[in-house]
Scaffold this active site. Structure first.
Site, short mmCIF file in Angstrom:
data_model
loop_
_atom_site.label_atom_id
_atom_site.label_comp_id
_atom_site.label_asym_id
_atom_site.label_seq_id
_atom_site.Cartn_x
_atom_site.Cartn_y
_atom_site.Cartn_z
N ALA A 67 -44.67 21.93 8.09
CA ALA A 67 -45.36 21.52 9.31
C ALA A 67 -45.70 22.65 10.22
O ALA A 67 -44.91 23.58 10.25
CB ALA A 67 -44.23 20.57 9.74
N GLY A 68 -46.63 22.43 11.07
CA GLY A 68 -46.83 23.30 12.15
C GLY A 68 -47.89 22.83 13.10
O GLY A 68 -47.73 21.43 13.25
N LYS B 298 -64.16 24.12 -5.91
CA LYS B 298 -63.84 24.89 -4.71
C LYS B 298 -63.42 23.85 -3.48
O LYS B 298 -62.36 23.90 -2.83
CB LYS B 298 -65.07 25.61 -4.17
CG LYS B 298 -64.71 26.41 -2.78
CD LYS B 298 -63.62 27.35 -2.99
CE LYS B 298 -63.38 27.84 -1.49
NZ LYS B 298 -62.18 28.55 -1.48
N CYS C 8 -62.20 28.27 6.61
CA CYS C 8 -62.60 27.52 5.44
C CYS C 8 -62.13 25.99 5.64
O CYS C 8 -62.90 25.17 5.55
CB CYS C 8 -61.97 28.14 4.37
SG CYS C 8 -62.83 29.93 3.89
P1 NAD Z 1 -68.01 36.01 7.01
O1 NAD Z 1 -68.55 35.35 8.42
O2 NAD Z 1 -66.90 36.88 7.17
O3 NAD Z 1 -69.24 36.88 6.27
C1 NAD Z 1 -70.68 36.64 6.07
C2 NAD Z 1 -71.53 37.65 6.16
O4 NAD Z 1 -72.79 37.23 5.76
C3 NAD Z 1 -71.33 38.24 7.41
O5 NAD Z 1 -71.16 39.58 7.67
C4 NAD Z 1 -72.86 37.99 7.89
O6 NAD Z 1 -73.54 38.81 8.52
C5 NAD Z 1 -73.94 37.96 6.36
N1 NAD Z 1 -75.12 37.32 6.42
C6 NAD Z 1 -75.40 35.99 7.12
N2 NAD Z 1 -76.46 35.76 6.77
C7 NAD Z 1 -77.11 36.76 6.17
C8 NAD Z 1 -78.20 36.93 5.58
N3 NAD Z 1 -79.37 36.03 5.53
N4 NAD Z 1 -78.48 38.09 4.89
C9 NAD Z 1 -77.37 39.26 4.66
N5 NAD Z 1 -76.17 38.81 5.26
C10 NAD Z 1 -76.01 37.71 6.13
O7 NAD Z 1 -67.75 35.10 6.02
P2 NAD Z 1 -66.77 34.83 4.97
O8 NAD Z 1 -65.44 34.52 5.48
O9 NAD Z 1 -66.68 36.13 3.94
O10 NAD Z 1 -67.17 33.66 3.86
C11 NAD Z 1 -68.41 33.76 3.25
C12 NAD Z 1 -68.46 32.70 2.58
O11 NAD Z 1 -67.40 32.59 1.36
C13 NAD Z 1 -68.26 31.25 3.04
O12 NAD Z 1 -69.03 30.24 2.32
C14 NAD Z 1 -66.88 30.83 3.01
O13 NAD Z 1 -66.68 29.68 3.05
C15 NAD Z 1 -66.37 31.31 1.56
N6 NAD Z 1 -65.24 31.74 1.32
C16 NAD Z 1 -64.36 32.45 2.46
C17 NAD Z 1 -63.05 32.67 2.30
C18 NAD Z 1 -62.31 33.19 3.31
O14 NAD Z 1 -61.17 33.25 3.22
N7 NAD Z 1 -62.91 33.81 4.23
C19 NAD Z 1 -62.48 32.18 0.90
C20 NAD Z 1 -63.20 31.52 0.00
C21 NAD Z 1 -64.53 31.47 0.22
#
Ligand code: NAD
Length: 432
Positions: free
Chosen positions: A253-254, A205, A261
């Site tokens: 480019a940007g 990842k 992330c």
């Molecule tokens: P986000 O902030 O949108 O969502 C995370 C959620 O977790 C929030 O709603 C928060 O309230 C909840 N949360 C936090 N602590 C908690 C707990 N102890 N118990 C229950 N709920 C809890 O984050 P996201 O963008 O969905 O990303 C989540 C993970 O996935 C991260 O590790 C991120 O790096 C990874 N990720 C994100 C993406 C993306 O495009 N956003 C893509 C791939 C991977």
């Protein structure tokens, strides 16, 4: 299958709704009670194309439920997906406190054998630590797996439903079997399901995000060089992108990469590498180049105006990329912050991110609900995010609204010759 998802953000909500759509019974939990209340009322807390319909369909079929009580997504399920945030800690590493708190809850609340799957992006070795954490409290057998998510915000539903690949990292055969069964509907040709050990999955990842970030920073630095030597980065991009070994994607480019992330993952990977005694010089350079690139638009504005105090700048695009309302680490914020710091006035418009912008800036920025309203009496327009709405705007109308016909095209989406012929002063990134 009965599944629990803990963390109902971009990843958890898309995954939960996606799994429900294959016929599974899914309960999504989140610590944010307000978010869950909105979801229960049928409101989608984020802007993500196709998500509202997917959630509604599966809620209506009673396959998808929401709870603010995390234990409800743990008890009685076959697998629990951890999809909580893993933000950047002060020293650059990933802050895993939410992951540990969920792991502890799983240890205490599980009611039978459960497969625990990490979807959050977590450093190498986290699966082992999750196993230890759950093991300290567990009364039932369990297996741990890593299943990192690769969806792109703005196209998340498609990415989830039609993934390029699914990575399953597990040393326990029971976890592998369950994830194979779960993903069978979307990876019907098995070559898209890569089963490996958990550490390799975790590193995959970070490696993917670091590689994509590297392409962006490489092109951004090359764009800055192109400007100095009188070349056009757009021509260079096409010239190199047609080589199949390089490929055309992610070569634009940007104004630097942002989002929830790339910036944090690039930092966390450096941290892991330094701790392991194998520093990643390339990735460190990518990060530095990106920090510098986020200042490029402000520098171009300063060069054009001499001083920015009292100058009014219109900004189009606030989200970190099109088709999302996510403004985390968005380059537009770096620009707007800088402009406010030096005493410029800012008008701004974004098709989806106005609520986030309002929360951040209040009335310090003139936030308008129509893209053309942002231009009124502005001394220049800066395009930061390349939403479709901005690709073919009415240049004649824009010119009439702007106090001066000056545009800074931070994504190279407009044709410099066309704009100059219309009487604009045009600045792009890495092009004459
Ligand atoms: P986000 O902030 O949108 O969502 C995370 C959620 O977790 C929030 O709603 C928060 O309230 C909840 N949360 C936090 N602590 C908690 C707990 N102890 N118990 C229950 N709920 C809890 O984050 P996201 O963008 O969905 O990303 C989540 C993970 O996935 C991260 O590790 C991120 O790096 C990874 N990720 C994100 C993406 C993306 O495009 N956003 C893509 C791939 C991977």
């Amino acid at each position: 299958m009965r599944l629990g998802v803990v963390g109902t953000g971009y990843v958890g909500l898309v995954a939960g709704a996606g799994f429900a759509d294959f016929g599974n019974e899914v309960i999504c939990a989140d610590a944010d009670a307000d978010k869950i209340a909105r979801l229960r009322r049928g409101e989608i807390p984020i802007y993500e194309p196709g998500l509202e319909a997917l959630v509604k369909k599966n809620v209506d079929k009673a396959r998808l439920r929401f709870t603010a009580t995390v234990s409800e997504a743990i008890a009685g399920v076959e697998a629990i997906f951890i999809a909580v945030g893993t933000p950047q800690a002060a020293d650059g590493r990933a802050d895993l406190s939410a992951v540990w708190s969920v792991a502890e809850a799983i240890g205490k609340e599980a009611t039978g054998f459960t497969v625990v799957v990490t979807k959050s992006t977590v450093p190498v070795g986290t699966a082992d630590r999750i196993r230890e954490t759950i093991g300290r409290h567990a009364r039932h057998d369990f297996a741990v797996a890593s299943n990192p998510e690769f969806l792109k915000e703005g196209d998340a539903v498609n990415d989830f439903m039609k993934p390029d690949r699914v990575i399953v990292g597990a040393d326990d055969e029971r976890a592998r079997q369950l994830l194979r069964r779960l993903y069978a509907p979307i990876v019907r040709t098995n070559d898209r399901l890569h089963v490996m050990d958990a550490r390799s999955a975790e590193l995959t990842k970070y490696a993917a995000n670091a590689m994509l970030a590297t392409r962006i920073s490489f092109m951004n630095e090359l764009a800055n060089l192109a400007e100095k030597v009188g070349a056009d980065i757009e021509k260079v991009r096409r010239g190199i992108g047609s080589d199949p070994r390089i490929g055309p994607k992610f070569l634009f480019a940007g104004t630097g990469f942002g989002g929830s992330c790339f910036p944090k993952d690039v930092k966390a990977l450096q941290h892991t590498a330094r701790e392991a005694g194998a520093p990643l010089g390339v990735v460190e350079a990518v990060d530095r180049a990106n920090d510098a690139q986020k200042t490029v638009l402000a520098q171009k504005l300063l060069r054009h105006f001499g001083k920015l105090q009292g100058v009014r700048i219109a900004v189009w695009g606030i989200s970190f990329k099109p088709e999302t309302d996510d403004i985390r680490e968005a380059p537009a914020l770096a620009l707007i912050d800088r402009l406010l710091e030096v005493g410029a006035a800012v008008n701004a418009y974004d098709p989806a991110a106005m609520d986030g912008a309002r929360r951040r800036y209040g009335d310090r920025v003139g936030l308008v609900s129509d893209m053309y309203d942002a231009l009124y009496q502005a001394d220049a327009l800066v395009l930061v995010t390349e939403w479709h709405d901005f690709r073919r705007p009415d240049f004649g109308r824009m010119k009439a609204l702007l106090a001066r016909p000056v545009v800074f095209d931070g994504r190279n989406i407009w044709d410099p010759e066309e704009l100059r012929a219309l009487g604009y002063t045009y600045y792009g990134i890495g092009r004459p």
